[in-house]
Scaffold this active site. Structure first.
Site, PDB file in Angstrom:
ATOM      1  N   SER A 158       0.831  -1.209   0.000  1.00 43.38           N
ATOM      2  CA  SER A 158       0.000   0.000   0.000  1.00 43.38           C
ATOM      3  C   SER A 158       0.859   1.250   0.000  1.00 43.38           C
ATOM      4  O   SER A 158       0.355   2.337  -0.224  1.00 43.38           O
ATOM      5  CB  SER A 158      -0.934  -0.005   1.202  1.00 43.38           C
ATOM      6  OG  SER A 158      -0.205  -0.240   2.378  1.00 43.38           O
ATOM      7  N   HIS A 174      -1.993  -3.060  -6.600  1.00 39.64           N
ATOM      8  CA  HIS A 174      -2.578  -2.630  -5.331  1.00 39.64           C
ATOM      9  C   HIS A 174      -4.091  -2.820  -5.379  1.00 39.64           C
ATOM     10  O   HIS A 174      -4.809  -2.041  -5.997  1.00 39.64           O
ATOM     11  CB  HIS A 174      -2.197  -1.167  -5.078  1.00 39.64           C
ATOM     12  CG  HIS A 174      -2.610  -0.647  -3.753  1.00 39.64           C
ATOM     13  ND1 HIS A 174      -2.834   0.688  -3.500  1.00 39.64           N
ATOM     14  CD2 HIS A 174      -2.846  -1.277  -2.570  1.00 39.64           C
ATOM     15  CE1 HIS A 174      -3.179   0.852  -2.250  1.00 39.64           C
ATOM     16  NE2 HIS A 174      -3.201  -0.327  -1.662  1.00 39.64           N
ATOM     17  N   GLU A 220      -4.822  -0.541  -8.517  1.00 39.88           N
ATOM     18  CA  GLU A 220      -3.868   0.530  -8.808  1.00 39.88           C
ATOM     19  C   GLU A 220      -2.574  -0.169  -9.250  1.00 39.88           C
ATOM     20  O   GLU A 220      -1.992  -0.945  -8.485  1.00 39.88           O
ATOM     21  CB  GLU A 220      -3.653   1.355  -7.524  1.00 39.88           C
ATOM     22  CG  GLU A 220      -3.046   2.711  -7.736  1.00 39.88           C
ATOM     23  CD  GLU A 220      -2.918   3.490  -6.424  1.00 39.88           C
ATOM     24  OE1 GLU A 220      -2.888   2.885  -5.331  1.00 39.88           O
ATOM     25  OE2 GLU A 220      -2.842   4.726  -6.504  1.00 39.88           O
ATOM     26  N   ASN A 258      -3.568   6.030  -1.491  1.00 42.77           N
ATOM     27  CA  ASN A 258      -3.336   6.349  -0.080  1.00 42.77           C
ATOM     28  C   ASN A 258      -2.831   7.767   0.137  1.00 42.77           C
ATOM     29  O   ASN A 258      -2.961   8.311   1.225  1.00 42.77           O
ATOM     30  CB  ASN A 258      -2.393   5.318   0.529  1.00 42.77           C
ATOM     31  CG  ASN A 258      -3.156   4.041   0.836  1.00 42.77           C
ATOM     32  OD1 ASN A 258      -4.277   4.098   1.329  1.00 42.77           O
ATOM     33  ND2 ASN A 258      -2.579   2.902   0.525  1.00 42.77           N
TER      34      ASN A 258
HETATM   35  N1  3HC Z   1     -16.766 -11.061  -0.239  1.00 42.88           N
HETATM   36  C1  3HC Z   1     -17.742 -11.095  -1.155  1.00 42.88           C
HETATM   37  N2  3HC Z   1     -18.720 -10.172  -1.222  1.00 42.88           N
HETATM   38  C2  3HC Z   1     -18.722  -9.199  -0.299  1.00 42.88           C
HETATM   39  C3  3HC Z   1     -17.728  -9.087   0.688  1.00 42.88           C
HETATM   40  C4  3HC Z   1     -16.706 -10.081   0.702  1.00 42.88           C
HETATM   41  N3  3HC Z   1     -15.707 -10.065   1.590  1.00 42.88           N
HETATM   42  N4  3HC Z   1     -17.976  -7.986   1.446  1.00 42.88           N
HETATM   43  C5  3HC Z   1     -19.087  -7.410   0.935  1.00 42.88           C
HETATM   44  N5  3HC Z   1     -19.544  -8.142  -0.110  1.00 42.88           N
HETATM   45  C6  3HC Z   1     -20.681  -7.842  -0.973  1.00 42.88           C
HETATM   46  C7  3HC Z   1     -22.009  -8.087  -0.282  1.00 42.88           C
HETATM   47  O1  3HC Z   1     -22.435  -9.414  -0.452  1.00 42.88           O
HETATM   48  C8  3HC Z   1     -22.920  -7.100  -1.011  1.00 42.88           C
HETATM   49  O2  3HC Z   1     -23.328  -7.646  -2.255  1.00 42.88           O
HETATM   50  P1  3HC Z   1     -24.647  -7.101  -3.055  1.00 42.88           P
HETATM   51  O3  3HC Z   1     -24.336  -5.727  -3.519  1.00 42.88           O
HETATM   52  O4  3HC Z   1     -24.825  -8.058  -4.183  1.00 42.88           O
HETATM   53  O5  3HC Z   1     -25.749  -7.127  -2.057  1.00 42.88           O
HETATM   54  C9  3HC Z   1     -22.002  -5.926  -1.298  1.00 42.88           C
HETATM   55  O6  3HC Z   1     -20.674  -6.431  -1.257  1.00 42.88           O
HETATM   56  C10 3HC Z   1     -22.160  -4.842  -0.262  1.00 42.88           C
HETATM   57  O7  3HC Z   1     -21.920  -5.395   1.039  1.00 42.88           O
HETATM   58  P2  3HC Z   1     -22.901  -5.200   2.305  1.00 42.88           P
HETATM   59  O8  3HC Z   1     -24.334  -5.080   1.855  1.00 42.88           O
HETATM   60  O9  3HC Z   1     -22.560  -6.231   3.320  1.00 42.88           O
HETATM   61  O10 3HC Z   1     -22.403  -3.866   2.969  1.00 42.88           O
HETATM   62  P3  3HC Z   1     -22.286  -2.421   2.396  1.00 42.88           P
HETATM   63  O11 3HC Z   1     -23.306  -2.112   1.361  1.00 42.88           O
HETATM   64  O12 3HC Z   1     -22.183  -1.580   3.598  1.00 42.88           O
HETATM   65  O13 3HC Z   1     -20.867  -2.447   1.655  1.00 42.88           O
HETATM   66  C11 3HC Z   1     -18.531  -2.222   1.602  1.00 42.88           C
HETATM   67  C12 3HC Z   1     -19.703  -2.848   2.321  1.00 42.88           C
HETATM   68  C13 3HC Z   1     -18.410  -2.828   0.198  1.00 42.88           C
HETATM   69  C14 3HC Z   1     -17.292  -2.578   2.414  1.00 42.88           C
HETATM   70  C15 3HC Z   1     -18.773  -0.676   1.501  1.00 42.88           C
HETATM   71  O14 3HC Z   1     -19.090  -0.160   2.753  1.00 42.88           O
HETATM   72  C16 3HC Z   1     -17.596   0.073   0.935  1.00 42.88           C
HETATM   73  O15 3HC Z   1     -17.397   0.160  -0.269  1.00 42.88           O
HETATM   74  N6  3HC Z   1     -16.799   0.660   1.850  1.00 42.88           N
HETATM   75  C17 3HC Z   1     -15.568   1.387   1.481  1.00 42.88           C
HETATM   76  C18 3HC Z   1     -14.460   0.404   1.295  1.00 42.88           C
HETATM   77  C19 3HC Z   1     -13.199   1.085   0.903  1.00 42.88           C
HETATM   78  O16 3HC Z   1     -13.077   2.294   0.814  1.00 42.88           O
HETATM   79  N7  3HC Z   1     -12.207   0.249   0.639  1.00 42.88           N
HETATM   80  C20 3HC Z   1     -10.863   0.738   0.308  1.00 42.88           C
HETATM   81  C21 3HC Z   1     -10.036   0.733   1.542  1.00 42.88           C
HETATM   82  S1  3HC Z   1      -8.448   1.381   1.230  1.00 42.88           S
HETATM   83  C22 3HC Z   1      -7.571   0.070   0.740  1.00 42.88           C
HETATM   84  O17 3HC Z   1      -8.000  -1.067   0.731  1.00 42.88           O
HETATM   85  C23 3HC Z   1      -6.153   0.382   0.347  1.00 42.88           C
HETATM   86  C24 3HC Z   1      -5.176  -0.022   1.399  1.00 42.88           C
HETATM   87  O18 3HC Z   1      -3.902   0.190   0.860  1.00 42.88           O
HETATM   88  C25 3HC Z   1      -5.300   0.718   2.690  1.00 42.88           C
END
Ligand code: 3HC
Length: 287
Positions: free
Chosen positions: A123, A144, A156, A194
């Site tokens: 990251s 990434h 990325e 990031n």
């Molecule tokens: N595996 C498979 N499917 C999953 C899953 C997983 N681990 N987690 C969530 N899902 C699916 C759910 O089944 C659901 O599917 P649907 O649309 O068909 O119903 C969909 O994703 C949405 O999940 P939920 O309904 O449980 O929950 P939310 O609608 O609240 O979404 C989230 C959860 C996708 C995590 C959303 O809140 C989100 O996009 N959050 C932001 C995440 C983000 O910003 N990530 C980047 C982080 S930074 C990073 O990773 C970089 C690093 O370097 C720090």
């Protein structure tokens, strides 16, 4: 999706949240994946997490049970990097320690075929520095992925100083074949994702520390006011507060600008072992 663009034999090093997610998406699209971790228990937990995530996808009717079983069948496990002598693409996703990554890339350079591409899911650690420990800097690149990997569309793709056009092109095409949207970025601290995300999270922690609003208030402002899917403090808990702190340190050191200084409250939370979801407590309670 063009399956020709997907690598047939892939390995993922590190069976944690990112590693098992990456293994899942490659296996779901048809690659044979070796998931590697020195810790056999971590491998078991990683494969179990893939099973759980695939079950979720099947339940949502986005994949048949048969296809999910086939994806699971394409995943093998190993505790040894030496088993990767026939892999075409190896994606490293171990913890963010430069010394550990250097050791792994040195070994991969010895055991992987000369033609293999070595990618890191780092990251924030410099791809150029990782590449420099190998004898194939042109074939070392950043891939990434974002958490949760099966859901987030972005990859990325980070070009180190010596990464070739050929390597970049192959990784961009493979990312598209995975159903992701790849974006190319150059190797500067924090890349794009990031460098933009972490100052926002850090500023949210400063707001909390200074009592500008409650944690729920800060998250609600960003969710309802800016249409973010989750507020910055909830997101920090998902990413891991230790990971956020590490990335901010890299930005602060690498770019030499005090605007990236980590908030003292973030440091205090990490010192107390409040690391977010993974430790059961962060800004919020998950127990
Ligand atoms: N595996 C498979 N499917 C999953 C899953 C997983 N681990 N987690 C969530 N899902 C699916 C759910 O089944 C659901 O599917 P649907 O649309 O068909 O119903 C969909 O994703 C949405 O999940 P939920 O309904 O449980 O929950 P939310 O609608 O609240 O979404 C989230 C959860 C996708 C995590 C959303 O809140 C989100 O996009 N959050 C932001 C995440 C983000 O910003 N990530 C980047 C982080 S930074 C990073 O990773 C970089 C690093 O370097 C720090």
């Amino acid at each position: 999706m063009s399956s020709n663009d997907l690598f047939e034999r892939v390995a993922v090093i590190g069976a944690g949240t990112m590693g098992n997610g990456i293994a899942q998406v490659f296996a779901s699209c048809g690659s044979a994946v070796t998931l590697v971790d020195v810790d056999g228990d971590a491998l078991d937990r990683g494969v179990a997490a893939i099973g759980k995530s695939l079950a979720r996808v099947v339940k949502k009717e986005r994949m048949s049970q048969e296809d999910a079983d086939a994806a699971m069948g394409r995943i093998s496990r190993s505790t040894r990097l030496e088993d990767l002598s026939d892999r075409e693409l190896i994606v490293e996703a171990v913890s963010e320690r430069a010394d550990l990554k250097a050791k792994i890339f040195r070994t991969l350079d010895e055991v992987a075929p000369a033609s293999a591409i070595l990618a890191s899911n780092t990251s924030s650690i410099s791809i150029t520095e990782i590449a420099a420990v190998t004898g194939r800097a042109d074939k070392v690149i950043g891939m990434h992925f974002m958490n949760p990997v099966p859901v987030m569309k972005l990859v990325e793709v980070i070009r180190g100083q010596e990464t070739s056009d050929e390597t970049t092109d192959a990784v961009m095409r493979a990312s598209t074949a995975l159903g992701k949207e790849p974006v190319e970025a150059n190797d500067y601290p924090g890349f794009v994702s990031n460098r933009v995300l972490m100052p926002m999270i850090n500023e949210a922690v400063f707001c909390l520390m200074e009592g500008v609003a409650t944690k729920e208030g800060i998250d609600t402002v960003m969710k309802l006011g800016m249409a973010h899917p989750m507020g910055p403090l909830t997101l920090a808990d998902l990413i891991g507060l230790d990971v956020c702190l590490d990335i901010l340190e890299v930005l602060h050191r690498g770019l030499g600008d005090d605007k990236y200084r980590p908030c003292p409250l973030l440091r205090r939370m990490v010192a107390a072992g409040r690391l977010g979801r993974k430790s059961g407590k962060g800004f919020y309670d998950y127990e």
